[in-house]
Design an enzyme around this catalytic site. Structure first.
Site, short mmCIF file in Angstrom:
data_model
loop_
_atom_site.label_atom_id
_atom_site.label_comp_id
_atom_site.label_asym_id
_atom_site.label_seq_id
_atom_site.Cartn_x
_atom_site.Cartn_y
_atom_site.Cartn_z
CB ALA A 73 -2.01 1.31 -16.18
CB SER A 76 5.31 2.58 -9.53
OG SER A 76 4.34 2.71 -8.51
CE1 TYR A 140 8.09 2.29 -12.03
CE2 TYR A 140 9.82 3.55 -10.95
CZ TYR A 140 8.60 3.49 -11.59
OH TYR A 140 7.89 4.66 -11.81
CG LEU A 189 10.15 11.68 3.18
CD1 LEU A 189 10.56 10.76 4.31
CD2 LEU A 189 11.30 12.57 2.75
CG PHE A 207 16.73 4.43 5.37
CD1 PHE A 207 16.92 3.27 6.11
CD2 PHE A 207 15.43 4.78 5.02
CE1 PHE A 207 15.85 2.46 6.47
CE2 PHE A 207 14.36 3.99 5.37
CZ PHE A 207 14.56 2.83 6.10
#
Length: 328
Positions: A73, A76, A140, A189, A207
């Site tokens: 949990a 993210s 994160y 992705l 990118f």
């Protein structure tokens, strides 16, 4: 004895629940369903609630004979964490503190932690080793590192043993076809590429195509989600056998480029996947690969689904049959 899986209705959590059920474990799941789905659970006893709610945790621990925790949990999303760091510290770090305190209160002293290779930041070496410097470049990654350090001190003070598993990208879907990856918004992705193949988005944005890699696109680790689930189960077994606390990387040790992912997705789906090349994103390293040598040697982890085509094919089986995720 039961295993508590926090975030067990999420993507990797639900696959780990499935792996535990296959071997007859009693499962208790805690999930606030912010990103998880009831439909992703193939079994187990679900408590809908938040880690930060003491009453929920008291109810859960008092009603079940829990001997170990697998902790997924967390929020993210790297980009979101940079805009809302407070949200990430409150949910990830404070939530983990609440969990560890209740574990200690109820005498539960084993926890497997779903961490991230984002704890390393810009890699010093490729592939990344567990002993490499940790210097996260996102809120994160910083919160995940703080969670690991908190577990270290709970081990020192209270004997709560932990195994932290650091990895990058989970991909693929369960062999049954019943559970897969369904995020909103989607940021990974492979599902984004498959959404383009399904016509759910006009193109896939790449990118940067001028990196110092063979085809100019970034290289990343992609691990089949069921192989990751197996690693969490092996870590649980290790703690039950009395192992000391440890940190392990989980990786492919080779990695795959963005262009390789797109090309193989085209091969698997038989569909055109429009590509738009855009400017590099700030902070995107050319290559991020984690070494899994220690996990293989010490946990006995032996990924069975490391072929990129197999990973994408299993993901395609899920997405083509569930184009709207778990929505009816």
């Amino acid at each position: 004895m039961a295993v508590l899986v926090t975030g067990g209705a999420g993507y990797i959590g639900s696959h780990t629940v499935a792996a535990l059920l296959e071997r007859g474990e009693e499962i208790v799941v805690l999930d606030n369903l912010q990103q998880g789905h009831k439909e992703a659970l193939l079994g187990g006893k679900l408590y809908v609630g938040d880690l930060r709610d003491g009453e929920t945790l008291d109810k859960l621990f008092s009603e079940n004979n829990i001997d170990a925790v697998i902790h997924f949990a967390a929020n993210s999303l790297v980009g979101e964490s940079m805009k809302e760091p407070g949200k990430y510290y409150h949910n990830n770090v404070y939530g983990t503190l609440c969990l560890l305190e209740k574990m200690n209160q109820y005498g539960v002293n084993k926890i497997v932690f779903s961490s991230t290779a984002a704890t390393y930041g810009e890699p010093e070496n490729v592939p990344i080793d567990e002993y490499d410097r940790t210097s996260p470049t996102s809120a994160y990654g910083e919160t995940k590192l703080a969670m690991e350090k908190m577990m270290k001190w709970f081990d020192t003070a209270h004997g709560v043993k932990y195994i932290s598993l650091r990895y990058f990208n989970a991909a693929g879907a369960h062999a049954s076809g019943k559970i897969g990856e369904a995020h909103d918004p989607e940021t990974h992705l492979i599902p984004i590429v498959l959404e383009a193949a399904l016509g759910k988005r006009p193109h896939i944005s790449v990118f940067g195509d001028d990196y110092a890699t063979e085809d100019g696109t970034c290289i990343r680790d992609y691990i089949h989600v069921s192989d990751l689930a197996d690693a969490h189960v092996l870590a649980l077994d290790s703690l039950r056998k009395g192992s000391d606390s440890a940190i392990y990387n989980l990786g492919s040790s080779t990695g795959f480029s963005v262009k390789q992912v797109i090309d193989i997705a085209h091969e698997v789906t038989g569909r055109e996947i429009p590509v738009a090349f855009e400017q590099r994103r700030p902070g995107d390293p050319a290559v991020l690969i984690a070494s899994s040598q220690r996990a293989r040697q010490e946990l006995g982890w032996d990924p069975q689904r490391s072929n990129l085509k197999e990973i994408i094919a299993s993901a395609w089986n899920w997405h083509s049959n569930h184009p709207n995720g778990y929505s009816k």
